[in-house]
Each structure stands twice: as structure tokens, then as C-alpha cells.
Write an enzyme that holds these catalytic residues in place. Sequence first.
Site, PDB file in Angstrom:
ATOM      1  N   ASP A 139       0.833  -1.202   0.000  1.00 49.53           N
ATOM      2  CA  ASP A 139       0.000   0.000   0.000  1.00 49.53           C
ATOM      3  C   ASP A 139       0.869   1.254   0.000  1.00 49.53           C
ATOM      4  O   ASP A 139       0.582   2.218  -0.699  1.00 49.53           O
ATOM      5  CB  ASP A 139      -0.910   0.012   1.236  1.00 49.53           C
ATOM      6  CG  ASP A 139      -1.941  -1.099   1.205  1.00 49.53           C
ATOM      7  OD1 ASP A 139      -2.400  -1.435   0.104  1.00 49.53           O
ATOM      8  OD2 ASP A 139      -2.280  -1.628   2.276  1.00 49.53           O
TER       9      ASP A 139
ATOM     10  N   ASP B 189       1.911  -2.362   4.583  1.00 49.04           N
ATOM     11  CA  ASP B 189       0.569  -2.753   4.157  1.00 49.04           C
ATOM     12  C   ASP B 189      -0.407  -2.518   5.307  1.00 49.04           C
ATOM     13  O   ASP B 189      -0.076  -2.761   6.466  1.00 49.04           O
ATOM     14  CB  ASP B 189       0.556  -4.226   3.748  1.00 49.04           C
ATOM     15  CG  ASP B 189       0.266  -4.422   2.270  1.00 49.04           C
ATOM     16  OD1 ASP B 189       0.270  -3.433   1.518  1.00 49.04           O
ATOM     17  OD2 ASP B 189       0.007  -5.573   1.859  1.00 49.04           O
TER      18      ASP B 189
ATOM     19  N   LYS C  52      -3.990  -3.479   7.079  1.00 48.04           N
ATOM     20  CA  LYS C  52      -4.979  -4.550   7.184  1.00 48.04           C
ATOM     21  C   LYS C  52      -6.000  -4.195   8.258  1.00 48.04           C
ATOM     22  O   LYS C  52      -5.666  -3.516   9.231  1.00 48.04           O
ATOM     23  CB  LYS C  52      -4.310  -5.882   7.547  1.00 48.04           C
ATOM     24  CG  LYS C  52      -3.182  -6.305   6.621  1.00 48.04           C
ATOM     25  CD  LYS C  52      -3.688  -6.659   5.237  1.00 48.04           C
ATOM     26  CE  LYS C  52      -2.566  -7.080   4.312  1.00 48.04           C
ATOM     27  NZ  LYS C  52      -3.065  -7.426   2.957  1.00 48.04           N
TER      28      LYS C  52
END
Length: 275
Positions: A83, A100, A102
Amino acid sequence: MNRNADLVTNVKKSLRIKLSPLTNDSTQLIGFTNRRGDIFPFGTDSKIIGRLFEILSKAMIEEVADEMNLKVHESEQQNSYPDFWLSDEKNPDRDRIAIDIKSTYRKFTKNSEVKKFNFTLGSYASFLRNGTKNINGNYSMYSGHLIIGFLYTRNLVATNKVTSFNNVSNFIAPFNDIEVFVSEKHMIASDKPGSGNTENIATIKSNKISDFENEIGPFSIMGEEVFEDYWINHPRHLQQPKNYTNLPDYISWKKRSDSTLGLHLENLYNKWNLR
């Protein structure tokens, strides 16, 4: 492989500090607003809520990057890893740190206890095997991989109508009780794929966010190189026969070609089991 461990650790620590205020209800996002001051509810769609956590995280990532003289990059493609990533402006293609985001929501038992939850960590059949598939740049450009994970509770009595900002104190958000962790990817990875027929790596399962914060996965002991080798060689969903589907079988598989390495891995695995 992490060639830049100290920097990754420092980024992780700084992000934990920066993100901690997001668990305070007073800083919580509650809805979209327009210039007239109307508040539109988010709803409980997990994809929308997940995107909100990405937006919140980006601001904190940028603060950490500024403090450490690093540059923030954001993926322009939805399904491309990671990301965000941090890099040195002088060496943008070396020792990148992937980040990233989540998120998941709590589910409860009949006794109102939190059920075990987990996250997925991306595909084991893409950039781990082909260094340029579904990734920004090449996998070899990254020396650190961080996960920012959010856990929240869906609010079933959330406000579901447009509300004036004058009544913001009465606006009930669609999620609450936010908890957040920042951990190294391999340290929270399990030896199991995600549910269904997806070829995704699953994290450990727990009903406590502290297990993710404390990074208690098997590869926290066995190491990042073993994590990568395990998932690079893990049989694909439809592959037959399967050489292994868990760490004990993987260790047996390694023993057949290198008994010394196999015994070393077995010792590490037993050490993790005794933690």
C-alpha cells in the site's frame, strides 16, 4: 531478507507511537461531510472502513518519514503490493520498507467473548516467486515489510441518516473500540493459507491484539529467510501431490535434501512451540 534491520525497527517503533492516539474515541472518524456541514454516515462496509484506516495511516506514515528523512510512496494500483513504501531519496530502489494496511472486525461468541481473528498477508504465488508480479518495483528492492493492523467492533446502532454538524455529539459512529498494531510481516505469518481457495498467506489466529503486537508467529523464531523459502515452495491450491502443507511437513521435506538444515529447522520450530 532484511538488510536494514535497525531502520525497520525504528520505523516500527515510531509508527506504534504515532498510531496509538487513533484508539481514542475523541479522534474517531464518524462520517463524510460537505461544506454545508451535513454528516453522511460511512455505513459498515468493511472495504470503506478499511480505506479510512489507510487514509488515517498515511498521515502518520508521512510524519514518521519526515522525521527519518525518508520519502513516502503510495501504490497507484489497488491490487499492487505494498500500500505504501518508504525509501531513501538518494537510493529509491534500494532497502525500501513496505507498509501494508490490514483491518478486520471482532466477532463474538454467545458468551460475548471475542472469537479468534486473523488477517491475510498477500499472495504467496505472485511477487515471492516472480519478483515483479503485482508489486511496485521488484521484491529485491525491499529490505523490510511492515503490517499496520486495525481491529474494531461494528456498531449495529450507528447513525444511518444524514445529520447536521450541529448535532455531531449525537452522531453514533459505525465502528468503535479500535485497536492497532504494527508488526513485521514474517513475524505474524502462520504456516497456513487464507480461507477458501485463495493463495494468500494467513497470519496467526488469536483473540488478542497483543499477540500480533508481540509478534509470536513461528517465523519470529525461524527467521525471514525460512518464511520466504516456505511460502515460495508452498504447493499451490490445485497442485498435486503436495510436498507439505504445514511447518512439520516442510521440515521433513527439507531433511530429505539436507539433514543438517532440517535438524536446525526442527530445533527452531520446537523452540517456538515451547515459548
